[in-house]
Design an enzyme around this catalytic site. Structure first.
Site, short mmCIF file in Angstrom:
data_model
loop_
_atom_site.label_atom_id
_atom_site.label_comp_id
_atom_site.label_asym_id
_atom_site.label_seq_id
_atom_site.Cartn_x
_atom_site.Cartn_y
_atom_site.Cartn_z
N ASN A 8 26.22 17.91 49.61
CA ASN A 8 26.08 18.13 48.17
C ASN A 8 26.09 16.76 47.50
O ASN A 8 27.15 16.16 47.35
CB ASN A 8 27.24 19.00 47.69
CG ASN A 8 27.11 19.38 46.23
OD1 ASN A 8 26.22 18.90 45.53
ND2 ASN A 8 28.01 20.22 45.76
N LYS A 15 29.38 14.90 48.72
CA LYS A 15 30.33 15.72 49.48
C LYS A 15 29.64 16.18 50.74
O LYS A 15 28.45 16.49 50.71
CB LYS A 15 30.73 16.96 48.68
CG LYS A 15 31.64 16.68 47.55
CD LYS A 15 32.19 17.99 46.97
CE LYS A 15 32.69 17.76 45.57
NZ LYS A 15 32.32 18.72 44.60
N ARG A 112 22.29 20.92 49.32
CA ARG A 112 22.34 21.78 48.14
C ARG A 112 21.41 21.18 47.09
O ARG A 112 21.51 19.99 46.77
CB ARG A 112 23.77 21.81 47.60
CG ARG A 112 23.85 22.56 46.31
CD ARG A 112 25.12 22.27 45.57
NE ARG A 112 25.15 23.07 44.36
CZ ARG A 112 25.80 22.71 43.26
NH1 ARG A 112 26.48 21.60 43.22
NH2 ARG A 112 25.79 23.48 42.20
N HIS A 201 24.83 29.13 41.19
CA HIS A 201 25.85 29.56 42.16
C HIS A 201 25.32 30.58 43.17
O HIS A 201 26.08 31.35 43.75
CB HIS A 201 27.07 30.24 41.47
CG HIS A 201 27.89 29.32 40.61
ND1 HIS A 201 28.46 29.75 39.44
CD2 HIS A 201 28.24 28.03 40.75
CE1 HIS A 201 29.14 28.74 38.89
NE2 HIS A 201 29.02 27.68 39.68
N GLY A 231 35.06 29.49 38.83
CA GLY A 231 35.58 28.14 39.06
C GLY A 231 35.55 27.39 37.74
O GLY A 231 35.64 28.02 36.68
N ALA A 232 35.44 26.07 37.79
CA ALA A 232 35.28 25.31 36.54
C ALA A 232 33.98 25.78 35.87
O ALA A 232 33.93 26.02 34.67
CB ALA A 232 35.24 23.83 36.83
N GLY A 233 32.96 25.94 36.68
CA GLY A 233 31.75 26.65 36.22
C GLY A 233 31.92 28.09 36.67
O GLY A 233 32.46 28.33 37.75
N ARG A 262 32.37 24.53 29.42
CA ARG A 262 31.09 25.03 28.87
C ARG A 262 31.34 26.26 28.01
O ARG A 262 32.18 27.10 28.35
CB ARG A 262 30.13 25.40 30.00
CG ARG A 262 29.50 24.20 30.65
CD ARG A 262 28.56 24.61 31.77
NE ARG A 262 28.81 23.79 32.93
CZ ARG A 262 28.64 24.18 34.18
NH1 ARG A 262 28.21 25.38 34.46
NH2 ARG A 262 28.89 23.36 35.17
N GLU A 354 39.92 32.83 43.35
CA GLU A 354 40.64 32.84 44.62
C GLU A 354 42.14 32.62 44.44
O GLU A 354 42.94 33.06 45.27
CB GLU A 354 40.10 31.71 45.53
CG GLU A 354 38.69 31.98 46.02
CD GLU A 354 38.04 30.77 46.70
OE1 GLU A 354 38.77 29.90 47.23
OE2 GLU A 354 36.80 30.70 46.69
N ASN A 355 42.50 31.90 43.36
CA ASN A 355 43.91 31.46 43.26
C ASN A 355 44.73 32.07 42.14
O ASN A 355 45.95 32.00 42.19
CB ASN A 355 43.95 29.94 43.10
CG ASN A 355 43.41 29.25 44.33
OD1 ASN A 355 43.94 29.42 45.43
ND2 ASN A 355 42.34 28.49 44.16
N GLU A 404 30.17 27.88 50.58
CA GLU A 404 28.77 27.50 50.40
C GLU A 404 28.28 26.61 51.56
O GLU A 404 27.13 26.69 51.97
CB GLU A 404 28.59 26.78 49.06
CG GLU A 404 28.66 27.75 47.89
CD GLU A 404 29.08 27.12 46.58
OE1 GLU A 404 30.27 26.78 46.44
OE2 GLU A 404 28.22 26.94 45.70
P1 ADP Z 1 34.19 23.86 40.66
O1 ADP Z 1 33.35 24.67 39.73
O2 ADP Z 1 34.48 22.49 40.17
O3 ADP Z 1 33.76 23.94 42.11
P2 ADP Z 1 36.52 25.30 41.58
O4 ADP Z 1 35.91 26.51 42.12
O5 ADP Z 1 37.14 24.32 42.51
O6 ADP Z 1 35.59 24.56 40.55
O7 ADP Z 1 37.65 25.76 40.55
C1 ADP Z 1 38.42 24.82 39.84
C2 ADP Z 1 39.28 25.54 38.82
O8 ADP Z 1 40.10 26.51 39.49
C3 ADP Z 1 40.27 24.62 38.12
O9 ADP Z 1 39.70 24.09 36.96
C4 ADP Z 1 41.43 25.54 37.78
O10 ADP Z 1 41.27 26.01 36.48
C5 ADP Z 1 41.25 26.73 38.71
N1 ADP Z 1 42.40 26.98 39.60
C6 ADP Z 1 42.68 26.45 40.79
N2 ADP Z 1 43.87 26.90 41.26
C7 ADP Z 1 44.34 27.78 40.33
C8 ADP Z 1 45.51 28.59 40.21
N3 ADP Z 1 46.44 28.64 41.15
N4 ADP Z 1 45.62 29.35 39.10
C9 ADP Z 1 44.69 29.32 38.14
N5 ADP Z 1 43.58 28.59 38.19
C10 ADP Z 1 43.40 27.81 39.26
#
Ligand code: ADP
Length: 416
Positions: A8, A15, A112, A201, A231-233, A262, A354-355, A404
């Protein structure tokens, strides 16, 4: 043994993940950041127990062991003038560390690529005409496609015998029907400029949909799925007959739900109104919509969901940002259930999906009407594949970490 690299390439970063295929075993992964600077950062993580691994003593100062004593991390800060030099350094380091014996062991490289336009509805082997199209599609993804193309060219120079494959973020969504991909604008803008929805995505939505079908023991083509890449996106996709039917991102990744920075969907006339009042240039306005809006803009404190959840009991702005984030997701889910005439499973993936236990719970709690019920115990988990709905829940909720890189490596394998 033959190895495949998933890449990527960004404008100043690269990456990568190196996998043994078809065993699908990750051998090493890493990132080079700040390419073009005197203090670029190289990080490579690898399993020190991989067969045939030998350590180069010169690198000792830069290598640390993880807590489990098994994984190792190489870290270094050094000048890196461009992508070519960065990739050369990375490949040389993989050799020095004994992760590969020589460059020729890497028989395939999957890249990617953000924008594939209407030209690519699946991954392809890169040739001159493909590269030219990726260059031309820079109009749709000015920050990403040029960097992706640069990564492809640099790898081709260093690994001329490896199969080079482009995997597009948009191609999974090429199956959308025209009533979903067209905007209600004069039709000529579509024919003249390709003004339509492309989504993003796609590799992630495609991967989690496939895993969802495997987890449910059903044929993907028989399922109606809504995949939430949060995610962030963030983007949401309706998947029917194994194909993307609709997705929340649009012409660009700015559309759809509220994201880290965004805005997601906004009335376009409001954008013009603000621009006029504030005397903003087009670039300034786009920058605000892309970098200063979303969770960050609403909360005024952070773009990171963790920070907002931590303070939401005492901070009204943080609470409101979380509320709006959930609300937009619920609206898209409702829309997609109506569009598909039902849903069999809702899938959570990416950083927040996921988290974040509370975000998943808040979303599912709002879907009671659709007969989804959360298994509170099962939901107390992070980053693992698990069914988080109750046994009696008619609609299933699944947590599936995205992958991915694996999807990219599989596409390379399938084109060999
Ligand atoms: P990217 O779009 O950059 O690939 P990711 O999928 O890695 O993003 O997601 C990043 C985001 O996930 C972080 O900005 C954060 O808000 C969120 N995140 C990560 N761990 C947690 C958690 N335990 N609880 C809530 N949000 C989380």
């Amino acid at each position: 043994m033959a190895k495949t690299m998933a890449v990527n390439a960004g404008s100043s970063s690269l990456k990568f993940q190196l996998l043994e295929m078809p065993a699908e075993q990750v051998i090493a992964q890493g990132v080079i950041e700040r390419i073009g600077m005197d203090d670029a950062i190289v990080t490579i993580k690898y399993d020190s127990e991989v067969e045939g691994l030998i350590d180069d003593s010169e690198d000792e100062d830069h290598i640390t062991f993880s807590k489990n004593g098994k994984d190792k991390k190489y870290e270094n800060v050094l000048a890196m003038k461009d992508h070519q030099q960065a990739i050369n350094f990375m490949l040389q380091k993989l050799t020095d560390l004994g992760i590969i014996e020589d460059f020729n062991e890497i028989t395939g490289v999957g890249h990617r690529v953000v924008a594939g336009g209407e030209w690519f509805n699946h991954s392809v082997v890169v040739n001159d005409s493909v590269l030219e199209k990726i260059d031309r599609l820079a109009d749709y993804a000015p920050l990403h496609n040029p960097a992706n193309a640069m990564g492809i060219r640099a790898f081709q120079k260093l690994l001329p015998d490896a199969l080079s494959v482009a995997v597009f973020d948009t191609s999974f969504h090429q199956s959308m029907p025209e009533e979903n991909y067209l905007y209600s604008l004069p039709y000529e803008y579509y024919t003249r400029y390709g003004a339509r929805k492309y989504g993003a995505h796609g590799t992630s939505h495609r991967y989690v949909a496939m895993r969802a079908a495997e987890m449910l023991g059903k044929d993907l083509k028989s399922l109606k799925l809504i995949t939430l890449h949060l995610g962030a996106g963030a983007s949401i996709t309706a998947i029917k007959d194994g194909k993307s039917l609709d997705t929340s991102m649009g012409f660009s990744p700015l559309a759809g739900v509220t994201m880290a920075t965004r805005s997601g969907d906004v009335d376009p006339s409001l954008v013009y109104y603000i621009q006029e009042r504030e005397g903003l240039s087009n670039d300034d306005m786009l920058n605000i919509l892309n970098k200063k809006s979303g969770l960050l803009g609403l909360s005024t404190i952070s773009s990171d969901m963790r920070d907002l959840l931590d303070v939401q009991d005492t901070n009204d702005h943080a609470r409101l940002a979380v509320k709006i984030f959930i609300n937009r997701i619920i609206k898209y889910i409702g829309q997609y259930i109506a569009e598909m005439g039902g849903v069999d499973a809702i899938v959570f993936t990416a950083g927040i999906g996921e988290n974040s236990i509370p975000v998943r719970q808040a979303i599912i709690d709002k879907l009671e009407y659709f007969n989804v019920s959360l298994d509170i115990e099962a939901n107390k988990i992070r980053g693992k594949e698990v069914e988080i709905s109750t046994k009696s829940s008619r609609v299933k909720a699944l947590l599936i970490p995205t992958n991915e890189e694996l999807m990219i490596a599989r596409d390379v394998e399938s084109l060999k």
